[in-house]
Motif scaffolding. Structure first.
Motif, short mmCIF file in Angstrom:
data_model
loop_
_atom_site.label_atom_id
_atom_site.label_comp_id
_atom_site.label_asym_id
_atom_site.label_seq_id
_atom_site.Cartn_x
_atom_site.Cartn_y
_atom_site.Cartn_z
N ALA A 102 32.34 48.57 33.38
CA ALA A 102 32.23 47.13 34.07
C ALA A 102 33.15 46.11 33.53
O ALA A 102 33.29 45.87 32.42
CB ALA A 102 30.74 46.93 34.34
N GLY A 103 33.98 45.55 34.31
CA GLY A 103 34.73 44.13 33.84
C GLY A 103 35.98 44.48 33.14
O GLY A 103 36.58 43.38 32.83
N ILE A 104 36.50 45.86 33.04
CA ILE A 104 37.55 46.00 32.06
C ILE A 104 38.92 45.50 32.98
O ILE A 104 39.06 45.66 34.07
CB ILE A 104 37.86 47.50 31.74
N PRO B 112 41.16 46.11 41.92
CA PRO B 112 42.41 45.85 42.22
C PRO B 112 42.88 44.36 41.38
O PRO B 112 43.86 44.12 40.56
CB PRO B 112 43.03 45.85 43.47
N GLN B 113 41.89 43.40 41.51
CA GLN B 113 42.21 42.21 40.84
C GLN B 113 42.30 42.30 39.39
O GLN B 113 42.56 41.22 38.73
CB GLN B 113 41.05 41.03 41.28
N GLN B 114 41.79 43.48 38.92
CA GLN B 114 41.59 43.69 37.31
C GLN B 114 42.74 44.46 36.94
O GLN B 114 42.81 44.76 35.84
CB GLN B 114 40.17 44.11 36.92
N VAL B 115 43.63 44.82 37.92
CA VAL B 115 44.84 45.58 37.38
C VAL B 115 46.28 45.12 37.26
O VAL B 115 46.43 44.45 38.35
CB VAL B 115 44.72 47.17 38.28
N GLN C 278 46.69 46.03 47.29
CA GLN C 278 46.65 44.55 47.63
C GLN C 278 45.76 43.90 46.74
O GLN C 278 44.38 44.16 46.43
CB GLN C 278 46.37 44.16 48.87
N GLY C 279 46.31 42.97 45.89
CA GLY C 279 45.18 42.18 44.82
C GLY C 279 45.49 42.66 43.26
O GLY C 279 45.28 41.72 42.50
N CYS C 280 46.54 43.63 43.21
CA CYS C 280 47.00 43.89 41.79
C CYS C 280 48.13 42.89 41.36
O CYS C 280 48.67 42.26 42.37
CB CYS C 280 47.55 45.39 41.86
#
Length: 303
Positions: free
Chosen positions: A47-49, A71-74, A94-96
């Motif tokens: 989680a959270g990576i 995606p926001q964490q990539v 979308q979000g990357c």
């Protein structure tokens, strides 16, 4: 250096390959089952990576990552704006975060990602050892780097064509580069599409962990290179020659793969679950028919 194993040559190679990469090329050589099996080594479920996908191209590998990581964490890094434009248009991505950059000089802070992933990119790097050192730099202590790439073909003819085209490292070179960069606890698995037979290995996924106790002062992120390589007429002509011949060598693998799928259709596949059987899509079927027509024309021409 192989004909397309250079930043400018690779740039122009993908400038045109990006047009039909997702529809014809990628599904032949880098399939969903291969991708999902390889990504398991990345231990993405934590989680959270934060994950960086280097050489992300049209986003096929990233699509596998975002099935597990939001995606926001990539972050996606690629030197080809043409490939990246395809990735940006995909709803799943979308979000990357997308960054245009060089795998050997990543525009990223040191110790900033929990996971580094790169698939199908190392074969175009002029200096693979430097690229893997960059992976070590940007991964946090305790983080993992996962490299997925091709292996030197066992068949002499295939090996000659492959090495004319781009870099196909030996397996021991992958291990050496990872160990010299400082990675520990190396884990490996091997992948190949279902049309590939024979005893030789096709592709490798190798993961290594940056020591949790690493206290080495990491160099700062390199300054982004905004100016392209300066080329005179001679260098331009050489680049055109290398791209044309290298592309021809690379495209020779497409009919070989298409014929491999035809052969596979007439062999026993009972050991493969129905849902996991790889089949040609309509774009590849059209390419197969065109290939067959060209072969028949060549036969008629030289009779």
């Amino acid at each position: 250096m192989r004909l397309v194993q250079h930043k400018q040559e690779a740039y122009w190679f993908y400038r045109f390959l990006s047009i039909f990469y997702d529809k014809i090329v990628n599904p032949l050589f880098w399939t969903v089952p291969m991708r999902d099996k390889a990504l398991q080594l990345g231990q993405l479920q934590e989680a959270g990576i934060k994950v960086v996908d280097v050489g992300s191209g049209t986003g096929f590998n990233t699509e596998g990552i975002v099935k597990i990581v939001p995606p926001q964490q990539v972050t996606c890094v690629d030197q080809s704006p043409h490939q990246m434009s395809k990735a940006k248009a995909k709803p799943e991505l979308q979000g990357c975060t997308f960054l245009q950059g060089d795998a050997e000089n990543l525009p990223l802070p040191s110790n900033s990602f929990d996971r580094y992933v790169s698939a199908g990119s190392i074969e175009y790097w002029p200096d693979p050892a430097k690229g893997i050192r960059e992976a070590y730099r940007v991964v946090k202590p305790g983080g993992l780097a996962l490299m997925i790439g091709p292996l030197e073909p066992a068949n002499p003819v295939g090996r000659f064509i492959a090495e004319l085209w781009m870099l196909f490292p030996k397996e021991e070179e992958y291990w050496q580069w990872f160990r010299e960069a400082g990675f520990e606890d190396l884990q490996v698995c091997y992948v190949k599409p279902q049309w590939v037979d024979g005893k030789g290995k096709y592709g490798i996924a190798l993961a290594g962990r940056k020591p949790l106790t690493d206290t080495t002062e990491q160099p700062p992120a390199p300054v982004a290179q905004t100016e392209p390589e300066k080329m005179g007429l001679g260098r331009r002509l050489l680049m055109i020659f290398r791209v044309l011949i290298g592309s021809l060598a690379g495209f020779l693998f497409i009919p070989a793969a298409l014929l491999g799928y035809v052969r596979m259709a007439f062999t026993d596949q009972s050991h493969i679950p129905e849902a996991e059987r790889e089949r040609l899509n309509r774009h590849q079927i059209v390419a197969l028919l065109i290939t067959a027509v060209l072969i028949l024309l060549l036969i008629a021409l030289f009779r």
